[in-house]
Design an enzyme around this catalytic site. Structure first.
Site, PDB file in Angstrom:
ATOM      1  N   THR A 108       0.827  -0.925  -0.209  1.00 56.65           N
ATOM      2  CA  THR A 108       0.007  -0.013   0.014  1.00 56.65           C
ATOM      3  C   THR A 108       0.932   1.050  -0.028  1.00 56.65           C
ATOM      4  O   THR A 108       2.070   0.963   0.264  1.00 56.65           O
ATOM      5  CB  THR A 108      -0.812  -0.028   1.314  1.00 56.65           C
ATOM      6  OG1 THR A 108      -1.939  -0.915   1.105  1.00 56.65           O
ATOM      7  CG2 THR A 108      -1.637   1.353   1.563  1.00 56.65           C
ATOM      8  N   GLY A 139       0.449  -2.441   5.156  1.00 54.54           N
ATOM      9  CA  GLY A 139       0.403  -3.198   6.063  1.00 54.54           C
ATOM     10  C   GLY A 139      -0.837  -3.872   6.388  1.00 54.54           C
ATOM     11  O   GLY A 139      -0.878  -4.674   7.466  1.00 54.54           O
ATOM     12  N   SER A 141     -11.650  -0.570   6.133  1.00 52.01           N
ATOM     13  CA  SER A 141     -10.201  -0.488   5.729  1.00 52.01           C
ATOM     14  C   SER A 141      -9.506  -0.349   7.075  1.00 52.01           C
ATOM     15  O   SER A 141     -10.128  -0.253   8.164  1.00 52.01           O
ATOM     16  CB  SER A 141      -9.989   0.767   4.766  1.00 52.01           C
ATOM     17  OG  SER A 141      -8.688   1.060   4.750  1.00 52.01           O
ATOM     18  N   SER A 142      -8.322  -0.724   7.285  1.00 51.35           N
ATOM     19  CA  SER A 142      -7.487  -0.299   8.470  1.00 51.35           C
ATOM     20  C   SER A 142      -6.553   0.604   8.072  1.00 51.35           C
ATOM     21  O   SER A 142      -5.675   1.107   8.879  1.00 51.35           O
ATOM     22  CB  SER A 142      -6.668  -1.763   8.584  1.00 51.35           C
ATOM     23  OG  SER A 142      -7.492  -2.759   8.953  1.00 51.35           O
ATOM     24  N   ASP A 152     -11.638  -6.884   1.143  1.00 44.76           N
ATOM     25  CA  ASP A 152     -11.695  -6.116   2.722  1.00 44.76           C
ATOM     26  C   ASP A 152     -13.243  -6.315   3.168  1.00 44.76           C
ATOM     27  O   ASP A 152     -13.504  -6.038   4.300  1.00 44.76           O
ATOM     28  CB  ASP A 152     -11.242  -4.669   2.530  1.00 44.76           C
ATOM     29  CG  ASP A 152      -9.686  -4.587   2.727  1.00 44.76           C
ATOM     30  OD1 ASP A 152      -9.175  -5.540   2.913  1.00 44.76           O
ATOM     31  OD2 ASP A 152      -9.277  -3.606   2.329  1.00 44.76           O
TER      32      ASP A 152
HETATM   33  O1  DON Z   1      -7.638  -1.034   3.445  1.00 45.39           O
HETATM   34  C1  DON Z   1      -7.162  -1.887   3.805  1.00 45.39           C
HETATM   35  O2  DON Z   1      -7.071  -1.840   4.996  1.00 45.39           O
HETATM   36  C2  DON Z   1      -6.277  -2.684   3.135  1.00 45.39           C
HETATM   37  N1  DON Z   1      -6.874  -2.862   1.720  1.00 45.39           N
HETATM   38  C3  DON Z   1      -4.889  -2.311   3.110  1.00 45.39           C
HETATM   39  C4  DON Z   1      -4.038  -3.101   2.173  1.00 45.39           C
HETATM   40  C5  DON Z   1      -2.644  -2.954   2.624  1.00 45.39           C
HETATM   41  O3  DON Z   1      -2.418  -2.152   3.308  1.00 45.39           O
HETATM   42  C6  DON Z   1      -1.805  -3.926   1.730  1.00 45.39           C
HETATM   43  N2  DON Z   1      -0.352  -3.586   2.215  1.00 45.39           N
HETATM   44  N3  DON Z   1       0.563  -3.304   2.850  1.00 45.39           N
END
Ligand code: DON
Length: 568
Positions: free
Chosen positions: A379, A471, A450-451, A421
Site C-alpha cells: 500500500t 500493512g 479499511s485499516s 476487505d
Molecule cells: O484497506 C485496507 O485495510 C487494506 N486494503 C490495505 C491493504 C494493504 O495495506 C496492503 N499492504 N500493505
C-alpha cells in the site's frame, strides 16, 4: 521546461546517488532534515516530484496530488488510479478527512463469493474481475484540489507523471523482483501483450514505459473527472471487468463520489491525534487504544522493550480489534456507533478484565493461531508538510500487490482487489486474517472496511507528527507504535520508525513479532503470560514527518528500500 527539470531531477537522483550521499546532500534520502517543508513517499521519483512542487510554492495538498499520480506510474504495485484511499488534512486548526475508498459495484450481493453450500470460493474476492471495487482515486484527487488548490492546476500536477509514463523510468530492484514474482498471475489474468510482462526477467535499471497510461493521464488532465469516469477510459475499464468475470458497469463509474468525513480526534497527553473515521477502522481503533492506555496510566513504562508495555498494548489491541470486527463498517450503510465506541466510560468498562499478569483469551469464534499472511503486501503512504503549516497524510492502495492483477489493456493500469476487505462470510477471515459480520457485509455501493490510518498529531496548535503506513491489518498498530516511540519514549523519529514492531488483532489469537528482532527472553515472558508469539518478516513501512523546535525531520522506513524523504 519546468517539467523537464522535474523529471531530470528525479532521474539524476535515481541513477547517481546512493542513500548515504543523498543524506549528505540534504534534500532527498531515507531520512532528511529541513526547515520549511517536507514530503515522504515510497519511491524516490515520486518524492522528488512532490518536493519540487513544494519548492515552487505549491501547498501540501498540491504536492501530495502530484505524488499520487507519480506513484501510479513508478510504483504500480500499489500506487494507482485503479484503487482508492483516504486523506487527512490539518490546515491551521481546520481538520478534515476525505474518503475516496472504492465502492462495491451496483450488481454486488451479500453472498457473491459463496458457493451453493454457502462456503467461500477461494480466490474469488482477491484475484480477477469479481475482486474489483469501483475506483475512487481520481475523484478523490479532484475533490482535494477543489477544496485546497491554490497555485497549481490539475494539468500541472499530472504533467510530470504523463512524461514519466511516456518516456519511461528505470525500475528499482524491489519493483523488478515483484514484477518477476507476479508474472504468472499477470499472464493468467491478461491474455495479451502489456508492458509489465516481458520475455526475460526484469532487472533493476530496466526501463518501464507505459504509453497507454500516459494517454489516460492526459485525458484526466484535459477533461477532469470525466476523463476517467466516462468516455473512452470508462469503456475500457468496463471491458476489462467484463472479460475477467467482473460486474462493473458504466453507471458504477459515473456515479462514484468521494465523501468528506469528520475525522476522529483522540487526546493523549498534550497531543491531539487526528485520523480517519469509517469507512476506515483506523481512527477509531487507534483512538480506543490510546484512550485505554491513558486510563491505565503509562508513566510506568520506560522502554518499548518492556514486557509490561508490550503486554499492555497487546491487550488493548485485542479489545479494540474485537470492536472492529463487531461494529465497524461503512457508516453510510451501517450505523457504526462511533461516539459510543470512543466513549471513556465504555472504554473503562472494557478494561475491567485487564490483568498485568495474564493474557485475556480471545473469544473463539474463529481462532487459528497458525494463520499466516501468504503474500507480501503493498500500500502506499505519503506524509507532507508545507511552509505554511498545512499537513497532509494520505494512504492509498490497490490492496494486494497489483490489486486484482486485472490490467485495463487499453487504458494502461491495474484494477484493485479491494472487495476482499468486506466480510465475505461472517467469521471467515480475509487475506489479512480479519473477521467481520453484519457491519461489514457486502452491499451494492457500500465501501469495504479499511485499516488505513493516515494520521496527523497536533501539539501546541500545530502539526507535530504526520504519519501512516501500508500493512493491511497491521497499519493501525504500526502507526500507534511509532507515535508512542516518539511521544512516550522520546525516541528520534528515525529510531522510532526503525524500532521493532509487534501486533495483535484479536483474532487470530496470537501476537506477531518481527523476526530476529525480539529477545527470546521477551518472547518467553510473553508466552508465560499466556500469549502466543509468531514471527513474521516485517510489520508496516511507516513514512513520517516530525516538526520540533523549528526543525522538520522526514523519515522513510528502512523496511522498504525505495522509501524516500525530501525536505528543504
Ligand atoms: O484497506 C485496507 O485495510 C487494506 N486494503 C490495505 C491493504 C494493504 O495495506 C496492503 N499492504 N500493505
Amino acid at each position: 521546461m519546468r517539467l523537464t527539470i522535474i523529471i531530470l531531477f528525479a532521474f539524476i537522483f535515481l541513477f547517481s546517488c546512493n542513500n548515504e550521499s543523498l543524506k549528505d546532500k540534504g534534500s532527498l534520502g531515507p531520512s532528511v532534515l529541513g526547515k520549511e517543508a517536507a514530503i515522504v513517499s515510497p519511491h524516490p521519483i515520486s518524492t522528488a516530484i512532490g518536493l519540487e512542487i513544494l519548492r515552487q510554492g505549491g501547498n501540501a495538498v498540491e504536492a501530495s496530488i502530484a505524488v499520487q499520480y507519480a506513484m501510479a506510474v513508478v510504483y504500480p504495485r500499489a500506487g494507482n488510479i485503479g484503487g482508492g484511499g483516504f486523506a487527512v488534512i490539518s490546515n491551521n486548526g481546520n481538520n478534515r478527512a476525505l474518503d475516496y475508498r472504492e465502492k462495491a459495484p451496483l450488481a454486488s450481493t451479500r453472498d457473491m463469493y459463496l458457493d451453493r453450500n454457502g462456503d467461500v470460493i477461494k480466490g474469488l474476492s482477491t484475484e480477477g474481475g469479481l475482486a474489483v471495487g469501483v475506483p475512487g482515486t481520481v475523484d478523490g484527487m479532484f475533490q482535494l484540489l477543489e477544496q485546497y488548490g491554490s497555485a497549481l492546476s490539475m494539468k500541472e500536477l499530472i504533467a510530470p507523471s504523463i512524461e514519466l509514463a511516456r518516456k519511461g523510468f528505470a525500475i528499482s530492484k524491489s519493483e523488478a523482483d515483484r514484477l518477476n514474482k507476479f508474472k504468472e498471475k499477470f499472464v493468467k489474468n491478461n491474455p495479451f501483450d502489456f508492458p509489465f510482462v516481458k520475455l526475460n526477467e526484469w532487472k533493476a535499471g530496466d526501463t518501464l514505459k507505459q504509453e497507454k497510461l500516459a494517454v489516460t493521464l492526459e485525458k484526466i488532465a484535459d477533461n477532469g473527472k470525466d476523463g476517467f469516469y466516462s468516455g473512452d477510459v470508462a469503456n475500457h475499464i468496463k471491458s476489462a471487468s467484463s472479460r475477467s468475470g467482473g460486474i462493473l458497469t458504466l453507471d458504477d463509474l459515473k456515479s462514484y463520489a468521494s465523501a468528506w468525513r469528520e475525522p476522529t480526534i483522540a487526546r493523549f497527553g498534550e497531543c491531539e491525534i487526528i485520523s480517519m473515521p469509517p469507512s476506515s477502522s483506523g481512527g477509531i481503533v487507534l483512538s480506543q487504544i490510546l484512550t485505554m492506555l491513558e486510563e491505565l496510566g503509562y508513566s510506568k513504562f520506560n522502554s518499548p522493550n518492556q514486557i509490561e508495555y508490550i503486554h499492555t498494548l497487546v491487550e488493548l489491541e485485542k479489545r479494540a480489534y474485537a470492536d472492529r470486527a463487531e461494529y465497524m463498517g461503512d457508516s453510510d450503510f451501517y450505523p457504526v456507533p462511533i461516539s459510543e465506541l470512543l466513549d471513556t466510560t465504555y472504554l473503562s468498562r472494557k478494561l475491567e478484565n485487564f490483568s498485568m499478569e495474564q493474557a485475556t483469551v480471545a473469544d473463539s469464534i474463529y481462532n487459528d493461531a497458525n494463520f499466516q499472511l501468504k503474500e507480501s503486501y503493498e500500500t502506499t503512504h505519503t506524509s507532507c508538510l508545507d511552509k505554511n503549516g498545512m499537513a497532509v497524510s494520505i494512504t492509498t492502495t490497490l490492496n494486494s500487490n497489483y490489486g486484482s492483477k486485472v490490467y485495463v489493456q487499453d487504458a494502461g493500469f491495474f484494477l484493485n482487489n479491494e472487495m476482499d476487505d468486506f466480510s465475505t462470510k461472517p467469521g471467515v477471515p480475509n487475506q489479512f486474517g480479519l473477521v467481520g459480520g453484519e457491519a461489514n457485509a457486502i452491499q451494492a455501493s457500500k465501501r469495504m472496511l479499511s485499516s488505513m490510518t493516515p494520521t496527523i498529531v497536533v501539539k501546541d496548535n500545530r502539526p507535530f507528527l504526520i504519519l501512516g503506513s501500508p500493512g493491511g491489518s497491521t497499519i493501525i498498530t504500526s502507526v500507534l507504535q511509532v507515535f508512542l516511540n516518539v511521544e512516550l519514549f522520546n525516541m528520534s523519529l528515525e529510531d522510532a520508525v526503525n524500532a521493532k514492531r509487534f501486533h495483535h488483532q484479536w483474532l487470530p489469537d496470537r501476537i506477531i513479532v518481527e523476526e530476529e528482532r525480539f529477545d527470546s527472553i521477551v518472547i518467553n515472558d510473553l508466552n508465560a503470560k499466556g500469549h502466543h508469539c509468531n514471527e513474521v518478516k516485517s510489520i508496516g513501512k511507516v513514512k513520517a514527518i516530525l516538526y520540533e523546535n523549528g526543525k522538520i525531520y522526514a523519515v522513510g522506513d528502512p523496511r522498504n528500500l525505495d522509501d524516500t524523504a525530501g525536505a528543504y
